[in-house]
Design an enzyme around this catalytic site. Structure first.
Site, mmCIF file in Angstrom:
data_model
loop_
_atom_site.group_PDB
_atom_site.id
_atom_site.type_symbol
_atom_site.label_atom_id
_atom_site.label_comp_id
_atom_site.label_asym_id
_atom_site.label_seq_id
_atom_site.Cartn_x
_atom_site.Cartn_y
_atom_site.Cartn_z
ATOM 1 N N HIS A 262 0.721 -1.267 0.162
ATOM 2 C CA HIS A 262 -0.033 0.067 -0.095
ATOM 3 C C HIS A 262 0.815 1.247 -0.082
ATOM 4 C CE1 HIS A 262 -4.129 -1.336 0.038
ATOM 5 N NE2 HIS A 262 -3.800 -2.201 1.047
ATOM 6 N N ASP A 361 -10.336 -6.713 0.738
ATOM 7 C CA ASP A 361 -10.475 -5.584 -0.028
ATOM 8 C C ASP A 361 -11.285 -5.324 -1.286
ATOM 9 O OD1 ASP A 361 -8.313 -4.587 1.603
ATOM 10 O OD2 ASP A 361 -6.617 -5.151 0.352
#
Length: 432
Positions: A262, A361
């Site tokens: 990320h 996610d």
């Protein structure tokens, strides 16, 4: 990655440093964000354009150019590879299905005195959604923040997402079309949050702002709270994997990579009573990291915020879980449901070896907008209920008024509010 063990003499200090969320830079960020918010509040579109030109490297930007027409969103959706579009739409459908299960409904009941008590549920009218667009584009975030709002009945959704150097991500546009976004502006940062909170000549004022962003976005959301609602102040994303040594260490390494890619501030940790298994995970990380397209980001994240923690047993592992209160918790153990009842604080739990956090996610159904930085101790995942308001409704019967009046009057007099007492008494049969 750091190696820690709960029986180390300095474990307490090392663990505290690993989980610390404070940053000395926050005060400076808050001050700069306050300036941007005040500027947007005072100058509207002109300030939004000025800050976007400077911060997103868009020297020729105009307010008209910053808005994306709905036809462009639809065109981006239609231009996707059919399999990609099908994946977006399948994810949106699963998110919507789960969100529908969360919706609050009207209810009422009549008490023993004939008073009718209850609540009615109404959607907020206008929502603003922030979708990050810096180090990566997140069409999944568009779906996760927008679809529950639609399910809840929000009538107008405005999406803001930065487009550094003027590059607009086609997946974000396509997701906006699939999710049913009404208006889309390619702006980000504190100026986008301020524009949603206060409104400008072009950007509509909203009632609630949701969606993750960087430290400047988080600061801006915190500072406009009260003017508008927010769902949370998001910090760096995080995963904690509880392992018992029965899983594939390569899967665990991949789950660490999935979190660490990320950004450099992401946090990824494993806690396990089997030290030999932690050795195998460390070897898998070393063996596989060079093959990761985002390996540079992963290396920094794991070096600064990653850890392999040896514990005495799964009982101690669960104690650490509840101290950390992780955003994402993977129970990579042979019998995960035996541990679920012991989870007190977590944003979302992923059970078993075949349930990576990556499913959450994108397409499992529950929302991926989750509490970070130990805020799972007091907050929850984003859901349809975050876009609904509960309005209390009370109707007193004659006998009910007679029963309530003396209670209310006595309490009112105790507070020194004598008009309150008189108002209550006036509805009582005793008052004549």
């Amino acid at each position: 990655m750091r190696r820690l063990a709960t029986d180390d003499a300095d474990f307490g200090a090392a663990f505290a440093a690993l989980t610390d969320r404070d940053s000395p830079a926050l005060a400076e960020i808050d001050a700069r964000v306050a300036e941007i918010i005040a500027d947007v509040r005072d100058r509207g579109d002109a300030a939004v354009v000025e800050h976007t030109r400077r911060l997103d490297r868009r020297p020729d930007a105009t307010m008209a150019a910053l808005e994306i027409d709905r036809s462009a969103m639809t065109a981006a959706r239609d231009a996707l590879d059919p399999a990609d579009r099908e994946a977006l739409e399948a994810a949106a459908a699963r998110i919507a299905e789960f969100a529908r299960s969360q919706c609050l409904t009207d209810h009422s009941y009549t008490d023993a005195h004939g008073n009718r008590l209850g609540q009615v549920v109404r959607p907020i009218e206008r929502a603003g959604v922030y979708a990050p667009g810096g180090k990566a584009a997140y069409p999944s975030s568009v779906l996760m923040n927008t679809v529950p709002a639609r399910v809840a009945g929000v009538s107008e959704i405005t999406l803001v997402s930065p487009a550094p150097d003027g590059t607009v991500n086609d997946w974000v546009l396509a997701a906006a079309a699939v999710a049913g976004v009404d208006r889309l502006f390619t702006i980000g940062g504190a100026q986008a949050v301020a524009a949603l909170a206060y409104g400008t000549e072009t950007i509509p004022e909203v009632d609630k702002i949701v969606g993750p962003g960087n430290a400047y976005v988080a600061s801006a959301k915190r500072q406009v709270f009260g003017r508008v609602g927010i769902e949370s102040v998001a910090g760096p994303s995080e995963v904690l994997i509880v392992a018992d040594g029965t899983g594939d260490p390569r899967w665990t390494a991949l789950d660490l990579f999935a979190q660490a890619e990320h950004d450099e501030m992401a946090r990824a940790m494993v806690v396990c009573p089997d030290r030999a298994y932690l050795d195998r995970v460390a070897a898998a990380v070393a063996d596989m990291i060079d093959d990761q397209p985002r390996s540079e980001i992963i290396r920094v994240s794991l070096a600064n915020h990653g850890a392999l923690i040896a514990c005495a047993d799964l009982d101690e592992a669960m104690m650490l879980v509840n101290r950390i209160a992780p955003e994402h918790l993977e129970l990579a153990v042979a019998a995960p449901w035996s541990l679920v009842d012991r989870v007190m604080h977590a944003g979302a739990v992923f059970c078993g070896h075949r349930t990576p956090e990556a499913f959450g996610d994108y397409c499992a159904g529950p929302n991926h907008v989750l509490p970070t930085g130990r805020t799972a101790r007091f907050s929850s995942a984003l859901g349809a209920y975050d876009f609904q308001k509960r309005i209390s409704v009370v109707e007193a019967s004659a006998p009910g008024a007679a029963a309530l009046a003396p209670i209310a009057a006595r309490l009112a007099r105790g507070e020194g509010l004598f008009a309150h007492a008189a108002s209550a008494r006036a509805r009582s049969d005793e008052a004549g």
